[in-house]
Design an enzyme around this catalytic site. Structure first.
Site, mmCIF file in Angstrom:
data_model
loop_
_atom_site.group_PDB
_atom_site.id
_atom_site.type_symbol
_atom_site.label_atom_id
_atom_site.label_comp_id
_atom_site.label_asym_id
_atom_site.label_seq_id
_atom_site.Cartn_x
_atom_site.Cartn_y
_atom_site.Cartn_z
ATOM 1 N N ASP A 32 0.847 -1.190 0.000
ATOM 2 C CA ASP A 32 0.000 0.000 0.000
ATOM 3 C C ASP A 32 0.887 1.247 0.000
ATOM 4 O O ASP A 32 1.971 1.245 0.574
ATOM 5 C CB ASP A 32 -0.867 -0.019 1.265
ATOM 6 C CG ASP A 32 -1.990 1.001 1.232
ATOM 7 O OD1 ASP A 32 -3.130 0.594 0.942
ATOM 8 O OD2 ASP A 32 -1.745 2.193 1.507
ATOM 9 N N HIS A 89 0.368 3.883 1.640
ATOM 10 C CA HIS A 89 0.390 4.510 2.969
ATOM 11 C C HIS A 89 0.540 3.457 4.058
ATOM 12 O O HIS A 89 -0.401 2.729 4.352
ATOM 13 C CB HIS A 89 -0.895 5.306 3.191
ATOM 14 C CG HIS A 89 -0.785 6.321 4.294
ATOM 15 N ND1 HIS A 89 -0.198 6.043 5.511
ATOM 16 C CD2 HIS A 89 -1.161 7.618 4.352
ATOM 17 C CE1 HIS A 89 -0.241 7.128 6.279
ATOM 18 N NE2 HIS A 89 -0.813 8.097 5.596
ATOM 19 N N HIS A 123 6.662 11.632 2.261
ATOM 20 C CA HIS A 123 5.508 11.968 3.102
ATOM 21 C C HIS A 123 5.811 11.595 4.559
ATOM 22 O O HIS A 123 6.103 10.440 4.863
ATOM 23 C CB HIS A 123 4.300 11.180 2.579
ATOM 24 C CG HIS A 123 3.001 11.545 3.206
ATOM 25 N ND1 HIS A 123 2.575 11.005 4.396
ATOM 26 C CD2 HIS A 123 2.016 12.385 2.796
ATOM 27 C CE1 HIS A 123 1.382 11.498 4.691
ATOM 28 N NE2 HIS A 123 1.027 12.335 3.740
ATOM 29 N N GLU A 151 3.334 16.924 1.754
ATOM 30 C CA GLU A 151 3.306 16.777 3.225
ATOM 31 C C GLU A 151 4.572 16.066 3.699
ATOM 32 O O GLU A 151 4.533 15.143 4.504
ATOM 33 C CB GLU A 151 2.065 15.983 3.658
ATOM 34 C CG GLU A 151 0.759 16.534 3.095
ATOM 35 C CD GLU A 151 -0.471 15.805 3.602
ATOM 36 O OE1 GLU A 151 -0.478 14.569 3.593
ATOM 37 O OE2 GLU A 151 -1.438 16.487 4.017
ATOM 38 N N GLU A 191 2.524 18.188 10.253
ATOM 39 C CA GLU A 191 1.172 17.652 10.437
ATOM 40 C C GLU A 191 1.033 17.018 11.823
ATOM 41 O O GLU A 191 1.937 16.332 12.303
ATOM 42 C CB GLU A 191 0.880 16.607 9.348
ATOM 43 C CG GLU A 191 -0.528 16.055 9.440
ATOM 44 C CD GLU A 191 -0.839 15.041 8.341
ATOM 45 O OE1 GLU A 191 -0.141 15.030 7.321
ATOM 46 O OE2 GLU A 191 -1.798 14.269 8.524
ATOM 47 N N CYS A 209 -7.838 13.130 9.008
ATOM 48 C CA CYS A 209 -6.969 12.132 9.648
ATOM 49 C C CYS A 209 -6.551 12.549 11.054
ATOM 50 O O CYS A 209 -6.446 11.716 11.950
ATOM 51 C CB CYS A 209 -5.738 11.880 8.788
ATOM 52 S SG CYS A 209 -4.861 13.373 8.287
#
Ligand SMILES: [Zn+2]
Length: 637
Positions: A196, A198, A258, A310, A326, A404
């Site tokens: 995946d 993420h 990220h 990000e 973040e 999130c």
């Protein structure tokens, strides 16, 4: 029929097996009870405002309706992002830890009703992702770099582990097991070779292995960690750096791409290393952590300096006004540091957890617990344009299109007690200071402190074994001059006292709390010539509404060497200690066509204006009185 586990036996979010290669063992969640003080108050705002309001928001934003549709309980189109389910699962996890903490029956009822829908939405073969089931023409795993299907699965599994540990109910765990079995049958060296875009499923699968003992889940986590960095994202035509897929994890020497993805992956890899005894993998993670701490972390602990992707920037690329940082990255940073702490026992990781929790993380939620920051810059200019819903210039927001962060904050706060202390065969280690009670086998301790406002920590033994036991206190790296029972102790390590304790014995740790001025490495060009005010674990900031005579924060300078005055203000921002010192207001430059000039800075110093008192508040508390100019780094006069 399951019964609620007694609080003392509820394992927290990361609970290595007895055979894991870790130096420290976490204490069950209920064995550390934070009873008052800053973290208790933040926990109460979480329980009373964030979590109940969060459930409403998940209804309003359509996340819960997506699951209703997938379950056949409603009809319509999916709403929101493709990973919308993950916010529901993070909320479920928060509700579970909060139930363990407080026994609030409403939290159990809400969890179980959401869980029932999730169970109904799950496909026959174990697959579940409501948005894909509704919207993507039911075509699964078509675009793994961006579809987040494993990410969503990871959050479901983490919520299920939390639910069974906290409530004894296996409802969500049964869903998680069917999902994990489906993943294990679908992905891996013998099946589809893919990951995946993420990460988070790695951490989740290891925890499911820890909970169930099913080795297959650990193997799949190990596969997902080792499959990265071998061109899988490039096979979709994607540039791999963003996805932490440029270099294999065990060969990487830094963090990149990220930020949330990178630190979630590292945390999952640390779990794999602990359970498989993979010292080489752990060493690679320590190297990456060093690199992050050395040049890719804000003084607030914030991670990720670029809005673009990000992402982490280059070393020392840490702009203050455009800093991304973040809130989720601070949470992932805590998760990674916690696993490194368990594995190594090194105080530096507990120092890191403290820095991230008190600053980069806590700034992400308002004191009311109802509004959030997604992005946590270290400066907001007076004329900043609120161009984006994530921009600090827009102030805190009740929720986000990409939500999130809010439920991530909820689960972090509700499981915070699990990060306070650990045990070894020798005794107990206290890593974070808060008013709390700690129970570890025969040993019971009361910790009394007004930390972070005061540096005195009094530990009273309430019950002790008849044999010698070691108490270890983290002495933060900033705490030069700390004493334990009056004797000097080294900063940046644990102060250890091993002896036979008796009921009523006391130990007093004194951490020096004088404010200090901190400078950055010159290579952090963005803040060259600036200092920050720190006090104890807190980074301070100048916020406009506290400044005398409306002196603009944009124009303030600080006089290094000027004395500090500290005042605790119970009435201000839920109770904070403010720091005052002396500065100057820089005179506006003479009207000029451009900001550039051949006049040397020294000459312009003569224009420096009147002396003023600078008033600094803890960075975490900013923007609770509306968005307004703020700065952490202050130019020196
Ligand atoms: Zn986030």
């Amino acid at each position: 029929m399951s019964t609620k586990p007694s609080a003392g036996t509820v394992c927290g979010p990361a609970s290595p097996t007895a055979g894991a290669q870790t130096r420290l063992h976490p204490l069950p969640l209920g064995q550390v009870r934070i009873t008052s003080g800053l973290w208790h108050e933040r926990g109460e705002a979480n329980r009373l405002a964030s979590i109940p309001r969060g459930l409403d928001r998940l209804h309003e934003a359509g996340n819960l309706r997506n699951l209703d549709i997938a379950a056949g309980l409603a009809q319509g189109e999916a709403e929101g992002r493709i990973f919308a389910d993950s916010d529901v699962y993070k909320w479920l996890e928060a509700a579970a830890w909060e139930y363990a903490r407080t026994g609030d029956e409403q939290l159990l009822a809400d969890q179980l009703s959401v869980t029932e829908v999730v169970a109904r939405a799950q496909a026959e073969d174990g697959y579940i992702d409501s948005v894909v089931q509704i919207r993507e023409n039911k075509e699964r795993y078509r675009d793994l770099p961006h579809s987040h299907e494993h990410y969503v699965a990871g959050h479901l599994i983490q919520a299920a582990v939390a639910q069974v540990r906290a409530t004894g109910r296996r409802d969500l765990l049964e869903v998680a097991i069917r999902l994990a079995d489906h993943l294990a049958a679908t992905f891996g060296p013998q099946a589809r070779d893919d990951v995946d875009g993420h990460p988070v499923v790695e951490m989740a699968l290891v925890e499911l292995y820890r909970e169930t003992g099913t080795r297959e889940y650990l193997d799949l986590a190990e596969y997902f960690v080792s499959a990265r960095g071998r061109g899988l994202m490039a096979s979709y035509g994607r540039e791999p750096t963003y996805f932490s897929d440029r270099v294999p994890v065990r060969e990487a020497t830094t963090v990149e791409g990220h930020a949330v993805r990178a630190v979630y992956l590292a945390a999952g890899a640390a779990d794999v290393a602990a359970e498989t005894g993979d010292a080489e993998l752990l060493a690679a993670l320590a190297t990456q952590y060093d690199s992050m701490e050395r040049g890719k972390q804000y003084i607030t602990g914030g991670l990720g300096s670029r809005w673009e992707g990000e992402s982490f920037g280059d070393p020392f690329e840490l702009p203050t006004d455009r800093g991304y940082a973040e809130t989720c990255a601070a949470i992932g940073g805590v998760q990674w540091a916690w696993r490194m702490l368990l594995a190594t026992g090194e105080a530096r990781y507990a120092d890191q957890i403290e820095r991230m929790l008190f600053n980069g993380f806590l700034a992400g939620v308002s004191l009311s617990g109802t509004e959030y920051f997604y992005v946590n810059p270290l400066q907001l200019r007076g004329d900043a344009h609120p161009e984006h819903e994530r921009s600090a210039a827009n102030g805190r927001r009740g929720w986000f299109d990409c939500a999130c962060c809010p439920p991530n904050i909820m689960r972090m706060l509700s499981s915070l007690g699990a990060h306070v202390a650990t045990t070894t065969d020798a005794g107990v280690q206290i890593h974070q200071y808060a008013n709390c009670t700690i129970a570890a086998g025969d040993l019971q301790l009361d910790v009394e402190t007004a930390y972070p406002w005061d540096g005195r920590v009094r530990v009273t033994v309430r019950q002790a074994p008849t044999t010698p036991v070691e108490l270890a206190f983290r002495v933060p790296a900033w705490a030069t001059g700390a004493t334990l029972d009056g004797a000097a102790v080294a900063a940046g390590d644990y102060a250890r006292v091993s002896r036979t304790y008796r009921d009523g014995d006391e130990l007093v740790l004194d951490l020096p709390m004088a404010p200090r001025l901190t400078r950055a490495d010159e290579r952090v060009d963005a803040v060259r010539g600036c200092v920050t005010i720190e006090r104890g674990p807190l980074v301070y900031a100048l916020e406009q509404c506290d400044q005398a005579d409306g002196a603009p924060v944009d124009d303030l300078r600080i006089l290094p060497g000027a004395p500090f005055e500290v005042e605790h203000r119970p009435d201000l921002l839920s109770g904070v200690s403010v720091v005052r010192t002396t500065g100057r207001v820089a005179s506006p430059p003479p009207a000029a066509r451009s900001p550039y000039s051949t006049t040397p800075a020294a000459a312009r110093e003569e224009n420096a204006g009147r002396e003023v008192t600078l008033v600094a508040i803890p960075y975490y508390a900013w923007a609770n009185r509306g968005p307004q100019p703020m700065r952490v780094w202050i130019p020196t006069a």
